[in-house]
Design an enzyme around this catalytic site. Structure first.
Site, PDB file in Angstrom:
ATOM      1  N   LYS A  96      20.402  37.531  -1.026  1.00 35.09           N
ATOM      2  CA  LYS A  96      20.139  36.102  -0.924  1.00 35.09           C
ATOM      3  C   LYS A  96      21.208  35.512  -0.008  1.00 35.09           C
ATOM      4  O   LYS A  96      22.396  35.516  -0.348  1.00 35.09           O
ATOM      5  CB  LYS A  96      20.189  35.435  -2.295  1.00 35.09           C
ATOM      6  CG  LYS A  96      19.993  33.921  -2.229  1.00 35.09           C
ATOM      7  CD  LYS A  96      20.228  33.266  -3.580  1.00 35.09           C
ATOM      8  CE  LYS A  96      20.237  31.754  -3.439  1.00 35.09           C
ATOM      9  NZ  LYS A  96      20.615  31.064  -4.696  1.00 35.09           N
ATOM     10  N   GLY A 157      22.649  22.950  -9.255  1.00 31.69           N
ATOM     11  CA  GLY A 157      23.203  22.573 -10.546  1.00 31.69           C
ATOM     12  C   GLY A 157      22.984  21.138 -10.960  1.00 31.69           C
ATOM     13  O   GLY A 157      23.462  20.714 -12.014  1.00 31.69           O
ATOM     14  N   ALA A 183      17.386  26.149  -6.893  1.00 32.93           N
ATOM     15  CA  ALA A 183      18.403  25.096  -7.034  1.00 32.93           C
ATOM     16  C   ALA A 183      17.817  23.770  -7.512  1.00 32.93           C
ATOM     17  O   ALA A 183      16.815  23.297  -6.992  1.00 32.93           O
ATOM     18  CB  ALA A 183      19.167  24.871  -5.728  1.00 32.93           C
ATOM     19  N   GLY A 184      18.481  23.183  -8.500  1.00 30.64           N
ATOM     20  CA  GLY A 184      18.156  21.843  -8.961  1.00 30.64           C
ATOM     21  C   GLY A 184      17.137  21.763 -10.073  1.00 30.64           C
ATOM     22  O   GLY A 184      16.885  20.681 -10.611  1.00 30.64           O
ATOM     23  N   ASN A 205      19.458  29.029 -12.813  1.00 24.55           N
ATOM     24  CA  ASN A 205      20.584  29.522 -13.584  1.00 24.55           C
ATOM     25  C   ASN A 205      21.071  28.451 -14.557  1.00 24.55           C
ATOM     26  O   ASN A 205      20.920  28.569 -15.770  1.00 24.55           O
ATOM     27  CB  ASN A 205      21.709  29.971 -12.666  1.00 24.55           C
ATOM     28  CG  ASN A 205      22.874  30.633 -13.404  1.00 24.55           C
ATOM     29  OD1 ASN A 205      23.801  31.135 -12.798  1.00 24.55           O
ATOM     30  ND2 ASN A 205      22.857  30.667 -14.723  1.00 24.55           N
ATOM     31  N   THR A 206      21.622  27.366 -14.015  1.00 24.63           N
ATOM     32  CA  THR A 206      22.235  26.341 -14.854  1.00 24.63           C
ATOM     33  C   THR A 206      21.264  25.747 -15.869  1.00 24.63           C
ATOM     34  O   THR A 206      21.658  25.416 -16.993  1.00 24.63           O
ATOM     35  CB  THR A 206      22.816  25.215 -13.977  1.00 24.63           C
ATOM     36  OG1 THR A 206      23.686  25.792 -12.998  1.00 24.63           O
ATOM     37  CG2 THR A 206      23.608  24.217 -14.809  1.00 24.63           C
TER      38      THR A 206
END
Length: 254
Positions: A96, A157, A183-184, A205-206
């Site tokens: 990535k 995040g 992301a996001g 992830n987050t």
């Protein structure tokens, strides 16, 4: 089936491995998520020192495809160096590409991302570049030969979800390679929307590791992605301004 380069996966959820409260919670969350791809920052892992703790401490690495990322790179050259370090350690050929241009917003640098992707393609990597939701940039990356495009839904995040669904849908519409929203993402609703827009997968992830209950959230994300994909394939009804009776009026007895 999600196909990236020469790799095929049943799950469309790609899961990050950082920020979990502990390795036990991480292991359970990964298991219930059904993911087959785990991503991690090469710079945060002691890949050459087996005596040091790492994110795979309680996971059976043989069950997953590892997707190292070049997080922390500020230039194409740094990203390439990190990618080669990961490859030298015997990890998967997938990488990535992440080249951050602004460390306040963590938005990717489009020019350096293009440069890094081109170099790594020439080196034989399976390249998945993280990019903004720029429709033209996505097209240029595909023309370059990358194996998947990873547009951000919103800043890393942030949990803001998909800020610009139109751009994501346009990227999907023009792409002939997988589009993985990255992301996001903050909630299962965000993940489902990404899939309803036609995305081939979601990387997060987050949203899982930072949830009050990461294990339940991992399962929720799994189900949301499956539901969103099924909804996209089924084809939703068109939106209308006025009501339409669900039961036909013709043939009704008086």
């Amino acid at each position: 089936m999600l196909k990236i380069g020469n790799h095929e996966f049943s799950s469309r959820l790609l899961l990050g491995t950082g920020k979990f409260p502990d390795f036990d919670v991480q292991k359970e969350a990964v298991n219930v998520s059904g993911t087959e791809i785990l991503t991690f920052a090469v710079r945060r892992m002691n890949i050459f020192d087996p005596d040091q703790p790492n994110f795979l401490e309680k996971l059976d690495a043989s069950k997953y495809t590892l997707l190292p990322n070049t997080a922390g790179a500020k230039t194409a050259e740094e990203a390439v160096r990190i990618a080669k370090l990961a490859k030298a350690s015997g990890l998967c050929d997938m990488i990535k590409v992440e080249v951050i241009g602004d460390f306040k917003t963590l938005l990717p640098d489009p020019v350096e991302t293009l440069r890094a992707s081109e170099i790594l393609l020439n080196e034989g990597f399976t390249v998945l570049p993280y990019a903004s939701d720029d429709v033209l940039l996505a097209k240029k990356l595909e023309e370059l030969g990358v194996h998947a495009i990873m547009p951000g839904a919103s800043p890393i995040g942030s949990g803001l979800g998909i800020i610009n669904p139109l751009n994501i849908s346009l990227i999907v519409e023009q792409a002939t390679i997988p589009v993985i929203v990255d992301a996001g993402i903050g909630s299962p609703a965000d993940a489902a929307l990404a899939m309803e827009l036609g995305a081939d997968g979601v990387l997060l992830n987050t949203a899982v590791s930072g949830a009050e209950n990461p294990v339940k959230m991992a399962k929720a994300m799994k189900l949301a992605i499956e539901a969103g994909r099924l909804g996209y394939e089924a084809g939703r009804i068109p939106k209308k301004r006025y009501a339409t009776a669900s039961s036909p009026l013709e043939g009704m007895s008086v």
